[in-house]
Design an enzyme around this catalytic site. Sequence first.
Site, PDB file in Angstrom:
ATOM      1  N   CYS A  72       1.137  -1.131  -0.081  1.00  0.00           N
ATOM      2  CA  CYS A  72       0.041   0.041  -0.311  1.00  0.00           C
ATOM      3  C   CYS A  72       0.788   1.510   0.143  1.00  0.00           C
ATOM      4  O   CYS A  72       1.847   1.342   0.971  1.00  0.00           O
ATOM      5  CB  CYS A  72      -0.870  -0.206   0.914  1.00  0.00           C
ATOM      6  SG  CYS A  72      -1.896   1.260   1.544  1.00  0.00           S
ATOM      7  N   CYS A  78      -1.229   6.205   7.336  1.00  0.00           N
ATOM      8  CA  CYS A  78      -2.552   5.952   7.361  1.00  0.00           C
ATOM      9  C   CYS A  78      -2.614   5.137   8.783  1.00  0.00           C
ATOM     10  O   CYS A  78      -1.415   4.073   9.123  1.00  0.00           O
ATOM     11  CB  CYS A  78      -2.752   4.565   6.385  1.00  0.00           C
ATOM     12  SG  CYS A  78      -4.524   3.874   6.615  1.00  0.00           S
ATOM     13  N   TYR A 329     -19.324 -13.964  26.623  1.00  0.00           N
ATOM     14  CA  TYR A 329     -18.521 -12.785  26.091  1.00  0.00           C
ATOM     15  C   TYR A 329     -19.051 -13.857  24.618  1.00  0.00           C
ATOM     16  O   TYR A 329     -17.759 -13.487  23.594  1.00  0.00           O
ATOM     17  CB  TYR A 329     -17.850 -12.904  26.292  1.00  0.00           C
ATOM     18  CG  TYR A 329     -16.832 -11.687  27.776  1.00  0.00           C
ATOM     19  CD1 TYR A 329     -17.147 -10.992  28.351  1.00  0.00           C
ATOM     20  CD2 TYR A 329     -15.990 -12.988  28.623  1.00  0.00           C
ATOM     21  CE1 TYR A 329     -15.995 -10.695  29.514  1.00  0.00           C
ATOM     22  CE2 TYR A 329     -16.232 -12.871  29.998  1.00  0.00           C
ATOM     23  CZ  TYR A 329     -16.175 -11.506  30.039  1.00  0.00           C
ATOM     24  OH  TYR A 329     -15.871 -11.542  31.490  1.00  0.00           O
ATOM     25  N   GLU A 350     -23.742 -13.057  27.064  1.00  0.00           N
ATOM     26  CA  GLU A 350     -23.365 -11.679  26.012  1.00  0.00           C
ATOM     27  C   GLU A 350     -23.686 -10.757  26.588  1.00  0.00           C
ATOM     28  O   GLU A 350     -25.626 -10.624  27.345  1.00  0.00           O
ATOM     29  CB  GLU A 350     -23.998 -11.501  25.166  1.00  0.00           C
ATOM     30  CG  GLU A 350     -23.880 -10.332  23.494  1.00  0.00           C
ATOM     31  CD  GLU A 350     -22.076  -9.545  23.790  1.00  0.00           C
ATOM     32  OE1 GLU A 350     -20.667 -10.386  23.553  1.00  0.00           O
ATOM     33  OE2 GLU A 350     -22.051  -8.957  23.657  1.00  0.00           O
ATOM     34  N   ASP A 406     -14.116 -15.482  26.209  1.00  0.00           N
ATOM     35  CA  ASP A 406     -13.838 -14.450  24.811  1.00  0.00           C
ATOM     36  C   ASP A 406     -13.790 -12.656  25.245  1.00  0.00           C
ATOM     37  O   ASP A 406     -14.025 -11.943  24.726  1.00  0.00           O
ATOM     38  CB  ASP A 406     -14.123 -14.730  23.305  1.00  0.00           C
ATOM     39  CG  ASP A 406     -13.602 -13.966  22.517  1.00  0.00           C
ATOM     40  OD1 ASP A 406     -12.680 -13.599  22.640  1.00  0.00           O
ATOM     41  OD2 ASP A 406     -14.351 -14.208  21.052  1.00  0.00           O
ATOM     42  N   CYS A 433      -7.793 -11.270  23.079  1.00  0.00           N
ATOM     43  CA  CYS A 433      -7.507 -10.321  22.095  1.00  0.00           C
ATOM     44  C   CYS A 433      -6.324  -9.329  22.441  1.00  0.00           C
ATOM     45  O   CYS A 433      -5.783  -8.255  21.924  1.00  0.00           O
ATOM     46  CB  CYS A 433      -8.668  -9.521  21.890  1.00  0.00           C
ATOM     47  SG  CYS A 433      -9.886  -8.427  22.593  1.00  0.00           S
TER      48      CYS A 433
HETATM   49  N1  SAH Z   1     -16.421 -14.993  21.231  1.00  0.00           N
HETATM   50  C1  SAH Z   1     -17.476 -13.724  20.090  1.00  0.00           C
HETATM   51  C2  SAH Z   1     -17.160 -12.470  20.227  1.00  0.00           C
HETATM   52  C3  SAH Z   1     -15.869 -11.750  21.296  1.00  0.00           C
HETATM   53  S1  SAH Z   1     -15.923  -9.789  21.772  1.00  0.00           S
HETATM   54  C4  SAH Z   1     -16.904 -14.274  18.701  1.00  0.00           C
HETATM   55  O1  SAH Z   1     -15.204 -15.004  18.769  1.00  0.00           O
HETATM   56  O2  SAH Z   1     -17.068 -13.429  17.866  1.00  0.00           O
HETATM   57  C5  SAH Z   1     -16.350  -9.936  22.947  1.00  0.00           C
HETATM   58  C6  SAH Z   1     -18.000  -9.380  23.401  1.00  0.00           C
HETATM   59  O3  SAH Z   1     -17.675  -9.520  24.954  1.00  0.00           O
HETATM   60  C7  SAH Z   1     -18.501  -8.459  22.769  1.00  0.00           C
HETATM   61  O4  SAH Z   1     -19.647  -9.282  21.933  1.00  0.00           O
HETATM   62  C8  SAH Z   1     -19.230  -7.777  23.608  1.00  0.00           C
HETATM   63  O5  SAH Z   1     -19.996  -7.310  23.121  1.00  0.00           O
HETATM   64  C9  SAH Z   1     -19.439  -8.607  25.056  1.00  0.00           C
HETATM   65  N2  SAH Z   1     -18.923  -7.660  26.448  1.00  0.00           N
HETATM   66  C10 SAH Z   1     -18.505  -7.407  26.815  1.00  0.00           C
HETATM   67  N3  SAH Z   1     -18.285  -6.684  28.488  1.00  0.00           N
HETATM   68  C11 SAH Z   1     -19.168  -8.291  28.098  1.00  0.00           C
HETATM   69  C12 SAH Z   1     -19.564  -8.407  30.011  1.00  0.00           C
HETATM   70  N4  SAH Z   1     -19.160  -7.660  30.994  1.00  0.00           N
HETATM   71  N5  SAH Z   1     -20.306  -9.904  29.566  1.00  0.00           N
HETATM   72  C13 SAH Z   1     -20.825 -10.080  28.887  1.00  0.00           C
HETATM   73  N6  SAH Z   1     -20.296 -10.149  27.972  1.00  0.00           N
HETATM   74  C14 SAH Z   1     -19.308  -8.641  27.340  1.00  0.00           C
END
Ligand code: SAH
Length: 478
Positions: A72, A78, A329, A350, A406, A433
């Site tokens: 790029c 960027c 999550y 979630e 997650d 992450c």
């Molecule tokens: N496992 C899913 C999303 C992971 S991202 C996937 O792989 O697609 C993390 C997620 O945690 C997000 O959707 C966010 O909205 C949620 N989240 C954030 N804080 C939270 C909490 N205290 N309790 C439950 N979920 C939460």
Amino acid sequence: MQKNDIVKVVIEDVGVGGEGIGKVNGYTLFIKDAIIGDVVEAKVMKAKKNYGYARLMNILTPSEYRVEKPVCQVARKCGGCQIQEMKYDRQLEFKNQKVRGNLMRIGEVPEQLLDRIMEPIVGMDETEGLGGPYHYRNKAQFPIGIDKDGNIVTGFYAGRTHSIISNTNCALGVEINEQILKLILDFMKEYHISAYDEGKHQGLVRHVLIRYGFTTKEIMVCLVINGGGLPHGEVLAKRLAKIEGMTSVTLSINKEKTNVIMGNVIKPLWGQMYITDYIGNVKYQISPLSFFQVNPVQTEKLYKLALEYSGLNDVSCGNPSDKVVWDLYCGIGTISLFLAQKAGKVYGVEIVPQAIDDARNNAKINEIENAEFFVGKAEEVLPQYYEDYAKEHGGEMAHADVIVVDPPRKGCEETLLQTMVDMQPERIVYVSCDSATLARDVKFLRGNGYELERVRAVDQFPHTVHVETVVLLTKVHK
Ligand code: SAH
């Protein structure tokens, strides 16, 4: 060292943000875009007592880890990519070291243990997806604005600012983006449709969201507008509909003075309100507001690892259809539905209600009946469930065989980790992450009856400094 000093620096290390680090007479300088192994000329921009920040002026001797020419042209300016000029195998090594370093330093995991259990980082191959570690993103949000000559432009924000760098063919996005963006810009010029001006909070078109289903080849376009409707919207819709694969054209209404891109009201312009795509053999309906992993090729690998670590594929762990799994999550239920194909029962938790609507819908279209979803904070829902269960079952403990988490970057709250430990699952699979908070939570779990058994980083976002990690912790039997 003083501001505006010009110095020669040998880059010896990489910082967490991908910046090069080098020393001049014992004084540490952080230099964006300099790569480990480079010898550079840099100008000091900010000088603190023991360290400073400098701007890369000239590469005197390029590092062997530097690519000859970035794919790029605006890679450096960027804000989307941070390390595109670093060779891909070196990027992978940098990310692997970041995970390993955090687990050792913050997680206090012994080095010998990591030497034994850490598996090689999962990178993207040239032949995968739509161009290996390029063109991997299935989603892009392009800001629309005006350049200094008054032309309507689109592209990406420069690092840490909101000035738009004009670029319609981002190397991380899909190629069709360019055709769609040009069509929209031409339409706006032809019909004198204004671009949004952030400073004045005036003008109509704010952003263009484009999503592409890698498996289905379906395309979604959503224009985010500062108004109730788009003049001549039917003309635009008709033009977009001619593009092969176009499935959904919508408007998102966002009249707020905010950095949040999407507005919550979605109006149809043409076609469906969603596109469909797959991860593995699970089908998902994705609407403009749905969260969906952006790199489908690597996501499938990540989820396969989570499945492998869960033991549900391993007969020696017992009959998978007897197993109870929690997916905390869970977002739109991506991991939950992946695991539900093997497990007896999966509970997903979630915080975002719309995501749970998507999760339930996705379960339905895949005819998955053993997944149940709860809206709420993981750190409230799970402890409450645990307490209520004991009350209703004469003190008996709620049982889980596998708990998957997650979490977002901030990781898990300790109250949640404590409940997880109380439930005594055989396995905890932690998808992260942010390896710094992962390391902190691993430390708690290792101190409370669990041992780290497997660790693997996955490169979901080539050319950026982000890295995903999946680890397995198992219950220690005394
Ligand atoms: N496992 C899913 C999303 C992971 S991202 C996937 O792989 O697609 C993390 C997620 O945690 C997000 O959707 C966010 O909205 C949620 N989240 C954030 N804080 C939270 C909490 N205290 N309790 C439950 N979920 C939460």
